[in-house]
Design a protein around this motif. Structure first.
Motif, mmCIF file in Angstrom:
data_model
loop_
_atom_site.group_PDB
_atom_site.id
_atom_site.type_symbol
_atom_site.label_atom_id
_atom_site.label_comp_id
_atom_site.label_asym_id
_atom_site.label_seq_id
_atom_site.Cartn_x
_atom_site.Cartn_y
_atom_site.Cartn_z
ATOM 1 N N THR A 1 0.861 -1.180 0.000
ATOM 2 C CA THR A 1 0.000 0.000 0.000
ATOM 3 C C THR A 1 0.897 1.230 0.000
ATOM 4 O O THR A 1 1.666 1.449 0.940
ATOM 5 N N VAL A 2 0.785 2.015 -1.062
ATOM 6 C CA VAL A 2 1.723 3.114 -1.288
ATOM 7 C C VAL A 2 1.131 4.435 -0.810
ATOM 8 O O VAL A 2 -0.031 4.751 -1.098
ATOM 9 N N GLN A 3 1.939 5.214 -0.104
ATOM 10 C CA GLN A 3 1.534 6.515 0.397
ATOM 11 C C GLN A 3 2.226 7.631 -0.394
ATOM 12 O O GLN A 3 3.302 7.416 -0.965
ATOM 13 N N PRO A 4 1.647 8.830 -0.425
ATOM 14 C CA PRO A 4 2.251 9.941 -1.172
ATOM 15 C C PRO A 4 3.662 10.301 -0.725
ATOM 16 O O PRO A 4 4.441 10.840 -1.525
ATOM 17 N N ASP A 5 4.012 10.011 0.539
ATOM 18 C CA ASP A 5 5.374 10.314 1.005
ATOM 19 C C ASP A 5 6.372 9.224 0.619
ATOM 20 O O ASP A 5 7.512 9.228 1.063
ATOM 21 N N LYS A 6 5.906 8.272 -0.211
ATOM 22 C CA LYS A 6 6.727 7.182 -0.740
ATOM 23 C C LYS A 6 7.138 6.169 0.318
ATOM 24 O O LYS A 6 8.192 5.522 0.216
ATOM 25 N N THR A 7 6.313 6.036 1.317
ATOM 26 C CA THR A 7 6.421 4.879 2.203
ATOM 27 C C THR A 7 5.443 3.831 1.697
ATOM 28 O O THR A 7 4.385 4.153 1.152
ATOM 29 N N ILE A 8 5.813 2.589 1.890
ATOM 30 C CA ILE A 8 4.961 1.484 1.436
ATOM 31 C C ILE A 8 4.771 0.512 2.578
ATOM 32 O O ILE A 8 5.745 -0.011 3.132
ATOM 33 N N MET A 9 3.499 0.274 2.911
ATOM 34 C CA MET A 9 3.195 -0.739 3.930
ATOM 35 C C MET A 9 2.960 -2.063 3.221
ATOM 36 O O MET A 9 2.196 -2.142 2.259
ATOM 37 N N ILE A 10 3.611 -3.101 3.715
ATOM 38 C CA ILE A 10 3.493 -4.421 3.104
ATOM 39 C C ILE A 10 2.719 -5.323 4.047
ATOM 40 O O ILE A 10 3.159 -5.615 5.159
ATOM 41 N N SER A 11 1.545 -5.745 3.608
ATOM 42 C CA SER A 11 0.717 -6.618 4.436
ATOM 43 C C SER A 11 1.103 -8.063 4.160
ATOM 44 O O SER A 11 0.925 -8.573 3.067
ATOM 45 N N ALA A 12 1.650 -8.707 5.148
ATOM 46 C CA ALA A 12 2.027 -10.120 5.039
ATOM 47 C C ALA A 12 1.763 -10.739 6.401
ATOM 48 O O ALA A 12 0.834 -10.341 7.101
ATOM 49 N N ASN A 13 2.563 -11.718 6.782
ATOM 50 C CA ASN A 13 2.407 -12.282 8.120
ATOM 51 C C ASN A 13 2.635 -11.209 9.183
ATOM 52 O O ASN A 13 1.956 -11.156 10.195
ATOM 53 N N GLU A 14 3.604 -10.353 8.942
ATOM 54 C CA GLU A 14 3.854 -9.211 9.819
ATOM 55 C C GLU A 14 3.938 -7.965 8.949
ATOM 56 O O GLU A 14 4.701 -7.937 7.972
ATOM 57 N N ASN A 15 3.152 -6.966 9.259
ATOM 58 C CA ASN A 15 3.182 -5.742 8.471
ATOM 59 C C ASN A 15 4.560 -5.102 8.542
ATOM 60 O O ASN A 15 5.144 -4.966 9.617
ATOM 61 N N GLN A 16 5.067 -4.720 7.386
ATOM 62 C CA GLN A 16 6.353 -4.048 7.303
ATOM 63 C C GLN A 16 6.171 -2.733 6.570
ATOM 64 O O GLN A 16 5.290 -2.601 5.719
ATOM 65 N N VAL A 17 7.014 -1.773 6.873
ATOM 66 C CA VAL A 17 6.981 -0.490 6.181
ATOM 67 C C VAL A 17 8.381 -0.208 5.661
ATOM 68 O O VAL A 17 9.365 -0.307 6.396
#
Length: 459
Positions: A114-130
């Protein structure tokens, strides 16, 4: 929070190529993929369909061999073994891509990004990562488009994403859509002994391609006893006493009912926008809008492949992925769409590049066209594949090659020849003067070009 120079969202033919290209440019790269690398093309599209089309070709050859004096006995089919071979091909190529990414030192994250305008990306998997990126390349691909038709919620149907998991050869199938997906599956199922009906709302199959190619394909499919209903729409689907029922209406308002075992919806694909909604990108219709450098309305965020529309071909996505990766790495390269081949892997195959005759005239060119029919080609006759042609479209004054259309055996390989001449800005004189091997179907390119010049030997 881990930071990368380039983060690619989506591991299909646009995404994984972008990731590897960026890595080769010295960037630190991450690739996020929700499913398997290779995307739709490898896992649910190009590769499995071409594997099954190869099976279809062999079945057709075995049947034709009776007329050649070769008697192979009773033909039996094992769908399980065909599908197992298809899966083996996919697995081998998927493993290869994983190895290439590893060798390129690309970090691969499994999950939905999931991409945010500030160019951080949250990755939904077993453990959420950013993770954080300096530049992002969106390559989230597409999903099958299913139109709203009465009864769709009550009757099971397949899309190009699900049809490869079919467990039994259906007695009959109705394919809704006469584009390249629909006609390729028509050839596959017909070879398996399935009664096939194709419904297309336009006035011809492959409505975006050359009319002569469309007509040749129609003739070939009708020879295979495939029922083709053009200028026809689906009013509703449901159940009847003898199976699923597809209610259709033709251009004159006549109605009919088609009884079938299975239904395949093959009316196209729509962009997969999951994970990028928060960006509020500028759109062109359903597609993400990009400039000539494949940059979106947010600086430093690029988009490629089916997400941005266009030809929606795997090799287009790969080319876009490479260009986007170079631009994300600090270069400034425009994407060139002028010479992108288009291929349909039916029997006969269809391949084209550049402008169609109609498109060239609309652009104001003084057009001259030549066509060489394969019935006069030695190799085509030898392999019993004489129903085809090679057409060259060129500008009349200077002989600039504007486009080519090929129908017949191996033409999806042959189209690279006229494409190469166009890429290098070669003329029709140069295309005709090259020496081609004999006997080959590729000689028809020389014959068509020579015919255009009024110098054909076998025309």
């Amino acid at each position: 929070m881990k930071s990368y120079n380039v983060v690619v969202v989506g591991g299909g033919p646009g995404g994984y190529v972008a990731a590897i290209r960026a890595a080769k440019e010295g960037q630190t790269v991450a690739l996020i993929e929700a499913d398997h690398v290779g995307g739709t093309c490898l896992n649910r599209g190009c590769i499995p369909s071409k594997t099954l089309l190869r099976h279809a070709e062999v079945i057709e050859d075995i049947k034709a061999a009776e007329n050649w004096g070769i008697h192979a006995g009773e033909l039996t089919l094992s769908l399980d073994k065909m599908m197992a071979r298809k899966d083996q091909v996919i697995k081998r190529l998927r493993t290869g891509i994983i190895s290439l990414l590893k060798a390129g030192k690309v970090d691969v994250y499994q999950g939905v990004g999931t991409v945010q305008p500030d160019k951080t990306i949250m990755i939904s998997a077993n453990e959420n990562q950013v993770i954080k990126a300096h530049s992002i390349i969106l390559a989230t691909g597409s999903v099958p488009f299913v139109p709203s038709i009465n009864g769709m919620g009550e009757v099971s149907y397949h899309t190009s994403d699900t049809i490869f998991a079919i467990k039994e050869i259906p007695e009959s199938i109705v394919i809704v859509g006469g584009g390249f997906i629909g006609v390729e599956f028509a050839c596959i199922f017909q070879s398996l002994g399935t009664k096939v009906t194709v419904i297309e709302m336009a006035d011809r199959l492959l409505p975006n391609e050359d009319p002569d190619a469309s007509a040749a394909l129609r003739k070939a499919l009708q020879k295979k006893n495939i029922t083709l209903l053009t200028r026809t729409t689906v009013a509703s689907i449901g159940f009847g006493k003898n199976g699923k029922v597809v209610h259709v209406t033709d251009h004159a308002g006549n109605r009919d009912e088609l009884i079938c075992s299975e239904i395949l919806m093959a009316v196209g694909r729509r962009p997969n926008l999951s994970g990028i909604a928060d960006l509020r990108l500028k759109m062109t219709g359903p597609f993400v809008e990009v400039n000539d450098y494949l940059e979106t309305s947010i600086k430093g965020i690029y988009a490629v492949g089916d997400l941005i529309g266009g030809s929606q071909l795997a090799h287009t996505a790969s080319a876009e992925g490479s260009v986007a990766a170079l631009n994300a790495s600090g270069q400034r390269i425009a994407m060139n769409y002028k010479v992108i081949p288009r291929c349909v892997y039916t029997q006969p195959e269809i391949a084209s590049v550049g402008l169609t005759e109609e498109e060239a005239r609309k652009k104001g060119y003084q057009v001259k066209v030549s066509m060489y029919h394969h019935v006069g080609n030695g190799k085509a006759l030898a392999i019993d594949r004489k129903d085809g042609f090679t057409k060259i479209i060129a500008e009349e004054k200077y002989g600039e090659i504007l486009g080519a259309v090929l129908v017949g055996p191996h033409v999806t390989e042959m189209i690279s020849t006229p494409a190469a001449f166009m890429h290098l800005e070669g003329t029709i004189d140069e295309l005709a003067s090259m020496i081609y091997p004999h006997p080959t179907v590729s000689e028809t390119i020389m014959e068509a070009a020579a015919s255009w010049l009024g110098k054909g030997i076998h025309s």
